[in-house]
Design a protein around this motif. Structure first.
Motif, PDB file in Angstrom:
ATOM      1  N   PRO A  72       0.774  -1.353   0.271  1.00 24.87           N
ATOM      2  CA  PRO A  72       0.060   0.179  -0.014  1.00 24.87           C
ATOM      3  C   PRO A  72       0.871   1.360   0.119  1.00 24.87           C
ATOM      4  N   PHE A  73       1.855   1.447   0.865  1.00 26.20           N
ATOM      5  CA  PHE A  73       2.447   2.637   0.887  1.00 26.20           C
ATOM      6  C   PHE A  73       3.150   3.037  -0.591  1.00 26.20           C
ATOM      7  N   TRP A  74       3.950   1.768  -1.166  1.00 26.14           N
ATOM      8  CA  TRP A  74       4.634   2.317  -2.346  1.00 26.14           C
ATOM      9  C   TRP A  74       3.479   2.214  -3.649  1.00 26.14           C
ATOM     10  N   LYS A  75       2.310   1.905  -3.254  1.00 28.52           N
ATOM     11  CA  LYS A  75       1.445   2.133  -4.288  1.00 28.52           C
ATOM     12  C   LYS A  75       1.060   3.671  -4.439  1.00 28.52           C
ATOM     13  N   MET A  76       0.826   4.189  -3.132  1.00 32.46           N
ATOM     14  CA  MET A  76       0.538   5.552  -3.170  1.00 32.46           C
ATOM     15  C   MET A  76       1.597   6.514  -3.490  1.00 32.46           C
ATOM     16  N   ALA A  77       3.091   5.827  -3.438  1.00 36.37           N
ATOM     17  CA  ALA A  77       4.273   6.672  -4.016  1.00 36.37           C
ATOM     18  C   ALA A  77       4.199   6.611  -5.302  1.00 36.37           C
ATOM     19  N   LEU A  78       3.778   5.404  -6.160  1.00 36.83           N
ATOM     20  CA  LEU A  78       3.759   5.425  -7.459  1.00 36.83           C
ATOM     21  C   LEU A  78       2.675   6.268  -7.873  1.00 36.83           C
ATOM     22  N   ARG A  79       1.798   6.414  -7.514  1.00 37.75           N
ATOM     23  CA  ARG A  79       0.670   7.371  -7.896  1.00 37.75           C
ATOM     24  C   ARG A  79       1.076   8.614  -7.742  1.00 37.75           C
ATOM     25  N   GLY A  80       2.092   9.208  -6.498  1.00 38.16           N
ATOM     26  CA  GLY A  80       2.596  10.443  -6.346  1.00 38.16           C
ATOM     27  C   GLY A  80       3.484  10.851  -7.403  1.00 38.16           C
TER      28      GLY A  80
END
Length: 349
Positions: free
Chosen positions: A197-205
């Motif tokens: 989850p955290f890195w999914k958010m970073a990818l979207r960022g």
């Protein structure tokens, strides 16, 4: 138990902008404040008059004024004035080498003659507008070495951080550890996995899809006395992993400055520096919030671990292959502490 001849992060500049700050560092009770021209000063937190903490006072025109009887201290530890008293014979208190650099205030708790500012940990991203940084501070009741162990073995992410950065693939990818001088590096690489989850958010960022396989990396670098920088990130699978083009990845540096307070407590300055989409303040705030929650999950585990170790001091602990980074870091620390104590003994003789 900890080296004193080293630079430690003592506080952030904002903590002393309008008042003195008392903080114990390596068992030294120190007061930090801004002296003349706003330059940071650090003194023993002890008024030579009646022993009151100077940190309970105030700063007036660059002078530290004791909050008990109004004694005024200079940045060199000498008493400047006191209402109705001659102060020429007042004893000096100790002053500490202190430097404001890279967005932190650094203090040297040991032999002042050895305090070379060139030895402060380099942070090339700190003053670079192409990077963004967000972080915070936790006060944790644990031995500083337990936090180093925690950061040099990220296997625990699967269990402690299962809803944010943990995933089973971490267990399946064995880490590799090496030592280069006084630096210890532990690395782990995972290929063709789904991002947590955290890195999914970073990818979207970074305007990347979060539903495609990625290659993930974790490179933990310990530098004495207690600094751990961790290169972390994910790249779209098959694009080069760690070496992928910036447009195909979301990568960051996890910043960990661990400052011993006592043998069983620390000041933990944490944060994340990133070079993707650095001007997005909302993204910086989101990452900081997420990272703060992640480190908050470590807090209870470390404090409970410390209590167990104090309750059963005779128990020996296992050393597994995943512990290599922490074990090697402790060996570096043991050599430095032994050398420092040996030098102290010779000086005393």
């Amino acid at each position: 138990m900890f080296p004193k001849n080293a630079w430690y992060v003592a506080c952030t500049p904002q903590e002393i902008d309008d008042k003195p700050l008392g903080r114990r560092i390596c068992n030294e009770q120190i007061v930090f404040y801004r002296g003349p021209d706003g330059v940071v000063a650090a003194l023993e937190d002890f008024c030579p008059h009646r022993g009151a903490p100077l940190s309970l006072g105030r700063v007036v025109e660059g002078k530290l004024v004791c909050g008990y009887h109004g004694l005024e201290m200079g940045c060199d530890g000498r008493t400047i004035a006191m209402p109705g008293q001659r102060v020429r014979g007042f004893p000096c208190i100790r002053s500490y080498p202190v430097v404001e650099r890279h967005g932190f205030v650094w203090v040297w708790a040991g032999d002042a003659a050895q305090a070379d500012p060139a030895r402060i940990h380099p942070l090339p991203w700190a003053d670079n507008p192409e990077w963004a940084y967000g972080g915070g501070l936790y006060h944790i009741q644990c031995d500083y070495r337990l936090m180093i162990d925690n950061l040099m073995d990220l296997t625990h992410e699967t269990y402690v951080h299962s809803t944010s950065i943990g995933q089973k693939e971490i267990d399946e990818a064995l880490p590799a550890t090496r030592t280069e001088g006084e630096e210890v590096i532990t690395s782990r690489f995972m290929e063709n996995i789904m991002a947590p989850p955290f890195w999914k958010m970073a990818l979207r960022g970074n305007h990347l899809p979060d539903d495609q396989p990625v290659d993930r990396w974790q490179i933990c670098r310990f530098t004495p006395p207690s600094h751990v920088m961790i290169e972390v990130g994910v790249a779209l699978a098959g694009r080069g992993g760690y070496d992928a083009d910036p447009k195909d990845k979301a990568s960051s540096i996890v910043v960990d400055f661990i400052t011993p307070e006592t043998e069983t407590s620390i000041w933990y300055f944490w944060g994340m520096a990133r070079s993707f989409n650095p001007k997005d303040k909302a993204l910086t705030a989101s990452i900081r919030e997420g990272q703060g929650k992640i480190f908050g999950e470590d807090l209870e585990m470390l404090e409970r671990q410390q209590r167990n170790l104090l309750a059963w001091p005779e128990r020996s602990l296992l050393k597994l292959n995943i512990d290599a980074g922490g074990v090697q870091a402790r060996k570096v620390l043991e050599r430095l502490i032994a050398a420092e104590r040996g030098a102290d003994v010779k000086a005393a003789a």
